[in-house]
Motif scaffolding. Structure first.
Motif, PDB file in Angstrom:
ATOM      1  N   LEU A 167       0.772  -1.209  -0.026  1.00  0.00           N
ATOM      2  CA  LEU A 167      -0.027  -0.027   0.146  1.00  0.00           C
ATOM      3  C   LEU A 167       0.795   1.166  -0.007  1.00  0.00           C
ATOM      4  O   LEU A 167       0.454   2.432  -0.353  1.00  0.00           O
ATOM      5  CB  LEU A 167      -0.911  -0.118   1.053  1.00  0.00           C
ATOM      6  CG  LEU A 167      -2.180  -0.780   1.251  1.00  0.00           C
ATOM      7  CD1 LEU A 167      -2.778  -0.960   2.396  1.00  0.00           C
ATOM      8  CD2 LEU A 167      -2.934  -0.488   0.172  1.00  0.00           C
ATOM      9  N   ASP A 168       2.116   1.132   0.360  1.00  0.00           N
ATOM     10  CA  ASP A 168       2.918   2.340   0.533  1.00  0.00           C
ATOM     11  C   ASP A 168       3.398   2.784  -0.902  1.00  0.00           C
ATOM     12  O   ASP A 168       3.667   3.990  -1.271  1.00  0.00           O
ATOM     13  CB  ASP A 168       4.278   1.969   1.332  1.00  0.00           C
ATOM     14  CG  ASP A 168       3.868   1.693   2.641  1.00  0.00           C
ATOM     15  OD1 ASP A 168       2.959   2.074   3.181  1.00  0.00           O
ATOM     16  OD2 ASP A 168       4.800   1.058   3.306  1.00  0.00           O
ATOM     17  N   SER A 182      -7.283 -11.494   2.649  1.00  0.00           N
ATOM     18  CA  SER A 182      -5.681 -11.374   2.280  1.00  0.00           C
ATOM     19  C   SER A 182      -5.074 -10.136   2.025  1.00  0.00           C
ATOM     20  O   SER A 182      -4.003  -9.799   2.594  1.00  0.00           O
ATOM     21  CB  SER A 182      -5.464 -12.480   1.002  1.00  0.00           C
ATOM     22  OG  SER A 182      -5.841 -13.733   1.459  1.00  0.00           O
ATOM     23  N   MET A 183      -5.784  -9.505   1.270  1.00  0.00           N
ATOM     24  CA  MET A 183      -5.276  -8.103   0.895  1.00  0.00           C
ATOM     25  C   MET A 183      -5.300  -7.197   2.361  1.00  0.00           C
ATOM     26  O   MET A 183      -4.284  -6.344   2.510  1.00  0.00           O
ATOM     27  CB  MET A 183      -6.007  -7.315  -0.005  1.00  0.00           C
ATOM     28  CG  MET A 183      -5.836  -7.855  -1.397  1.00  0.00           C
ATOM     29  SD  MET A 183      -6.988  -7.241  -2.598  1.00  0.00           S
ATOM     30  CE  MET A 183      -6.674  -5.656  -2.612  1.00  0.00           C
ATOM     31  N   ARG A 223      -1.870  -5.050   1.224  1.00  0.00           N
ATOM     32  CA  ARG A 223      -1.216  -5.088  -0.257  1.00  0.00           C
ATOM     33  C   ARG A 223      -2.694  -4.426  -0.928  1.00  0.00           C
ATOM     34  O   ARG A 223      -3.827  -4.464  -0.467  1.00  0.00           O
ATOM     35  CB  ARG A 223      -1.096  -6.295  -0.726  1.00  0.00           C
ATOM     36  CG  ARG A 223      -0.003  -7.308  -0.309  1.00  0.00           C
ATOM     37  CD  ARG A 223       1.457  -6.575  -0.780  1.00  0.00           C
ATOM     38  NE  ARG A 223       2.538  -7.180  -0.368  1.00  0.00           N
ATOM     39  CZ  ARG A 223       3.333  -7.262   0.612  1.00  0.00           C
ATOM     40  NH1 ARG A 223       2.919  -6.147   1.724  1.00  0.00           N
ATOM     41  NH2 ARG A 223       4.296  -8.070   0.803  1.00  0.00           N
ATOM     42  N   PHE A 224      -2.222  -3.898  -2.247  1.00  0.00           N
ATOM     43  CA  PHE A 224      -3.305  -3.457  -2.908  1.00  0.00           C
ATOM     44  C   PHE A 224      -3.442  -4.099  -4.219  1.00  0.00           C
ATOM     45  O   PHE A 224      -2.174  -4.555  -4.454  1.00  0.00           O
ATOM     46  CB  PHE A 224      -3.469  -1.962  -3.297  1.00  0.00           C
ATOM     47  CG  PHE A 224      -2.359  -1.378  -3.949  1.00  0.00           C
ATOM     48  CD1 PHE A 224      -2.708  -1.261  -5.278  1.00  0.00           C
ATOM     49  CD2 PHE A 224      -1.118  -0.777  -3.429  1.00  0.00           C
ATOM     50  CE1 PHE A 224      -1.534  -0.799  -6.464  1.00  0.00           C
ATOM     51  CE2 PHE A 224      -0.137  -0.190  -4.381  1.00  0.00           C
ATOM     52  CZ  PHE A 224      -0.310  -0.483  -5.704  1.00  0.00           C
ATOM     53  N   ALA A 225      -4.267  -4.401  -4.845  1.00  0.00           N
ATOM     54  CA  ALA A 225      -4.068  -5.228  -6.115  1.00  0.00           C
ATOM     55  C   ALA A 225      -4.095  -4.238  -7.232  1.00  0.00           C
ATOM     56  O   ALA A 225      -4.786  -3.400  -7.408  1.00  0.00           O
ATOM     57  CB  ALA A 225      -5.598  -6.245  -6.218  1.00  0.00           C
ATOM     58  N   VAL A 271      -5.692   0.115 -12.798  1.00  0.00           N
ATOM     59  CA  VAL A 271      -6.296   0.526 -11.732  1.00  0.00           C
ATOM     60  C   VAL A 271      -5.907  -0.330 -10.533  1.00  0.00           C
ATOM     61  O   VAL A 271      -4.875  -1.278 -10.420  1.00  0.00           O
ATOM     62  CB  VAL A 271      -7.942   0.088 -11.605  1.00  0.00           C
ATOM     63  CG1 VAL A 271      -8.496   0.876 -13.050  1.00  0.00           C
ATOM     64  CG2 VAL A 271      -8.187  -1.270 -11.896  1.00  0.00           C
ATOM     65  N   ALA A 272      -5.989   0.343  -9.128  1.00  0.00           N
ATOM     66  CA  ALA A 272      -5.644  -0.168  -7.864  1.00  0.00           C
ATOM     67  C   ALA A 272      -6.837  -0.567  -7.327  1.00  0.00           C
ATOM     68  O   ALA A 272      -7.793   0.379  -7.156  1.00  0.00           O
ATOM     69  CB  ALA A 272      -4.834   0.978  -7.287  1.00  0.00           C
TER      70      ALA A 272
END
Length: 624
Positions: A360-361, A395-396, A401-403, A416-417
C-alpha cells in the motif's frame, strides 16, 4: 458507397464505461400508495393551530420529492395512487382505488411540471372529484388495500427488475386496516393481502411503509404491517424512527443534484485464467453539473430524437449495413469489418483482470486521477463469487497489499488499483460496507514533475514555537467537526434549478437560495475564536499590527487625496488652452514644458521625457 479511411480506429459505438450519469439501465420506478380514508383528514397533532392534516403532509412531501426527482433523477418514473376512495380509476376496474394522473401522460412516467402543479393543489378538489371513504368495514367483502397492491403491481409490470429498481411506498395512519372485521372474514382478508404483498416481493418489487401516528395513539406496526413488509424482532422497533427520517428527508430535501448510489454495471473480474467472478460497480461521489439540454419540437413541444442514416453517393439508397472501413497498405485497400476492428482493439477478454499485488505504500495520493468506483461481489450469474471475493479481500487486508488490475473497454485500457475497505459499524448499524475501491491510475503523461525550489534556512522565514502553538490553537477553534462535502449544496446549481422550477410551474417569486458555502460569521464571532485569531496575529505580525495598518491606510488615503488635488489643478490649467487647435497649427512646440505636463497629468498620461517626447505623446492622444 464511400469508405472511411480516416476513422478506421475511431470509436463510434464504444461507450465510455466510466460514464455514470443516470441512464435507462439503472433507473427507478416508484408507486406512491396514499391512504385516502377520513382518518387521514384529521389534524395531525392535538394543538394544531393550522389544522394541518396527515393528507396535507403527504401531498407536500410527495410534491417536494417530485421536484427533487426532476433535478437529481430525471430518468425515474413515478405513479400516484389513492386507495380507500369513493371513485375508482384504474385499468383493472377495482373498487376503492384511484390512479391520479394528468392529460398527455402515462400513469407511470417521468414527473412533469403539470403533474407537480396540479397535484400540489389536489386538496381543493379531492372531496368533490375523488372522495374519501372508510376502508375495509364490517359486512363488506371489498379489500381496498389488496386492490391497491394489485394495481401498483400492474403499474410496475414494465421493465426488468435486473435493470430497474421497483418500489411501492404506502402512506397511512391506520395501523389496523382490518380492525372493523372479526372471525374468519378478517383472517382470510389478512392472509390474502399479505400473500398479495409477498407475491409482489417475489417478483422483485420492494414494499415500504411510511407510517403516520395519530395524536391519540402511536402507530403499532405489529398489528398488521410488520407482516406485510416482512419485519421481525428488533426490526419492528427500529422501523418507526427510520421511517420518520425518510419522511422528513422527502419533505426537506435541498436542490442537490445527487448521484444516487445505484449499481452502475456488472463486471467479470478475472482472478486467473481459470477463475472469474462477478462484481457490481457503484459510483459513490461524482461532480454534479446542470442537466443536459433537451431539444424540443417547436410545435408539439415534445423531445426530439436524433437519428443518423448513411446514404450511398452513387445510388442515393439508404444503407442498412454499417459503414465499412479500410486501410491502404502497400498500395492495396484492406477492408475491415466491425467485428474485426473490435478484435484488433481488444486488449483483454475481461473488463477487469487481476495483474498482481503491491504494498500500500507504493500508492501515492497524486495517483488518484478522479473519483474512485466501489466494487462489491454478486452471485447472480456466477455462484461463489462472494466467497472468492471475501478470500481475496481478507488476504489483502491482512498483508497490507493493494491489487493492480487491468480495467477498461478495448479502446480505453487502463491500470487500476483495488484497495480493500474494511466494514465500519456503529451502534446504529453499518456506516461503511466492506468491499474494494477502484482507483484509476495515471498514464505516464498524466504525471507532472514541477521544478523543485530548494530553500535554505537563510532564504525562507521560519515560524517560532510560539507562532506554531498559536496557529494550532486557532485551527482547533475553527475546525469543522464531522465535515463532509455532501453537507453543502452548490448555490449555483440551486439557483439554476430554482429558476427552472419557477418558470415551469409559473410561479411569480423565485425560491430563496441559501448559500451554505459562505463563512459562518456567527461562529467566527465567538469569543474563543476571536481571542485565538488575535493571539495568532500578535505572534506573527506583532502587537501594533492593527495600528500600523490603520496608519498605512491613512497615509495611502492622504496620498490619494493629494494626487487627486494635483490632477484637478492640472485639468483646470489645461482647460485654458485649445489643444486641438494648437496641434493643427503646429504651435505645441512653442508651449512650455509645464503647460504640456498639465495636459498629460489631466488625462492620466506619463509626464516623463524631454519636450519632444511630451509633444509627440499629446499628438498621439489627440489622434493627430
Amino acid at each position: 458507397m464511400d469508405l472511411d479511411p480516416e476513422g478506421l480506429f475511431r470509436d463510434d459505438s464504444d461507450e465510455d464505461d466510466d460514464n455514470v450519469q443516470e441512464r435507462e439501465a439503472n433507473k427507478e420506478m416508484v408507486v406512491y400508495l396514499i391512504d385516502a380514508s377520513p382518518k387521514m383528514f384529521t389534524p395531525a397533532t392535538k394543538a394544531d393551530e393550522k389544522e394541518e392534516t396527515h393528507f396535507h403532509t403527504i401531498v407536500n412531501c410527495i410534491t417536494h420529492a417530485l421536484k427533487t426527482q426532476i433535478i437529481g433523477r430525471s430518468y425515474d418514473e413515478v405513479a400516484i395512487c389513492f386507495f380507500n376512495t369513493k371513485e375508482k380509476k384504474n385499468l383493472q376496474e377495482l373498487a376503492g382505488v384511484y390512479v391520479y394522473n394528468v392529460t398527455e401522460r402515462e400513469p407511470l412516467d417521468r414527473p412533469d411540471a403539470r403533474l407537480i402543479k396540479e397535484f400540489s393543489c389536489i386538496e381543493d378538489s379531492f372531496m368533490s372529484n375523488i372522495g374519501s371513504r372508510y376502508g375495509i368495514t364490517s359486512g363488506s367483502r371489498e379489500n381496498t388495500l389488496y386492490n391497491a397492491l394489485w394495481v401498483a403491481q400492474a403499474l410496475l409490470r414494465k421493465g426488468s427488475v435486473k435493470t430497474v429498481s421497483k418500489r411501492i411506498v404506502i402512506f397511512t395512519n391506520e395501523d389496523d386496516p382490518f380492525g372493523g372485521l372479526t372471525g374468519a372474514v378478517k383472517t382470510d382478508m389478512i392472509r390474502t393481502t399479505i400473500q398479495r404483498a409477498r407475491d409482489a416481493q417475489d417478483l422483485g418489487l420492494s414494499i415500504e411503509l411510511l407510517p403516520l401516528s395519530r395524536p391519540d395513539e402511536e402507530f403499532n406496526m405489529s398489528l398488521f404491517y410488520a407482516d406485510l413488509i416482512g419485519l421481525e424482532g428488533d426490526e419492528i422497533v427500529d422501523y418507526l424512527p427510520s421511517s420518520g427520517e425518510k419522511l422528513e428527508d422527502m419533505t426537506n430535501q435541498l436542490k442537490k443534484r445527487m448521484m444516487k448510489k445505484r449499481k452502475v454495471k456488472t463486471l467479470a473480474f478475472a482472478i486467473t485464467n481459470d477463475v472469474c467472478i462477478e462484481v457490481n460497480t457503484y459510483a459513490l461521489i461524482r461532480p454534479t453539473t446542470p442537466g443536459a439540454i433537451t431539444w424540443l419540437d417547436s410545435i408539439s413541444n415534445l423531445p426530439l430524437k436524433a437519428e443518423r442514416s448513411f446514404i450511398c453517393n452513387d445510388t442515393g439508397a439508404l444503407l442498412q449495413d454499417p459503414q465499412k472501413r479500410f486501410q491502404v497498405y502497400n498500395d492495396k485497400v484492406v477492408k475491415f469489418s466491425t467485428r474485426e476492428l473490435s478484435d484488433v482493439k481488444r486488449v483483454s477478454s475481461h473488463h477487469l483482470r487481476l495483474l498482481g499485488f503491491k504494498p500500500l505504500d507504493y500508492l501515492k495520493d497524486y495517483h488518484n486521477l478522479r473519483p474512485s468506483t466501489f466494487i462489491y461481489p454478486s452471485d447472480e450469474q456466477i455462484f461463489g463469487s462472494t466467497r472468492v471475493f471475501v478470500a481475496l479481500h481478507s488476504s489483502m487486508r491482512r498483508l497490507g497489499r493493494f491489487a493492480l488490475a487491468f480495467y477498461g473497454n478495448p479502446t480505453r485500457p487502463q491500470l487500476v488499483a483495488l484497495i480493500a475497505q474494511e466494514e465500519v459499524t456503529s451502534a446504529g448499524g453499518q456506516i461503511e460496507p466492506p468491499g474494494m475501491h477502484m482507483i484509476y491510475l495515471p498514464y505516464s503523461d498524466d504525471v507532472r514533475y514541477p521544478e523543485e525550489v530548494h530553500l535554505t534556512s537563510d532564504d525562507a522565514p521560519r515560524a517560532t514555537d510560539e507562532q506554531i502553538k498559536k496557529a494550532s490553537n486557532l485551527l482547533r477553534r475553527i475546525d469543522l467537526k464531522n465535515f463532509s462535502v455532501c453537507q453543502f449544496s452548490n448555490p449555483a446549481l440551486q439557483r439554476h434549478y430554482g429558476i427552472l422550477e419557477a418558470l415551469a410551474l409559473g410561479e411569480d417569486e423565485m425560491p430563496d437560495v441559501k448559500d451554505e458555502t459562505l463563512p459562518d460569521e456567527e461562529g467566527l464571532a465567538r469569543p474563543g475564536v476571536v481571542k485565538a485569531v488575535e493571539e495568532f496575529k500578535a505572534s506573527v505580525y506583532g502587537e501594533n499590527y492593527d495600528q500600523e495598518e490603520a496608519e498605512a491606510a491613512a497615509a495611502k488615503a492622504g496620498a490619494s487625496k493629494k494626487r487627486k488635488a494635483l490632477t484637478d489643478a492640472a485639468a483646470e490649467k489645461s482647460a485654458a488652452h485649445n489643444w486641438a487647435e494648437l496641434a493643427d497649427t503646429g504651435k505645441l512646440k512653442d508651449m512650455t514644458v509645464v503647460d504640456l505636463k498639465s495636459y498629460l497629468s489631466a488625462h492620466g498620461l506619463p509626464v516623463s521625457g524631454k519636450k519632444e517626447a511630451l509633444v509627440s505623446r499629446i499628438l498621439t492622444h489627440l489622434g493627430k
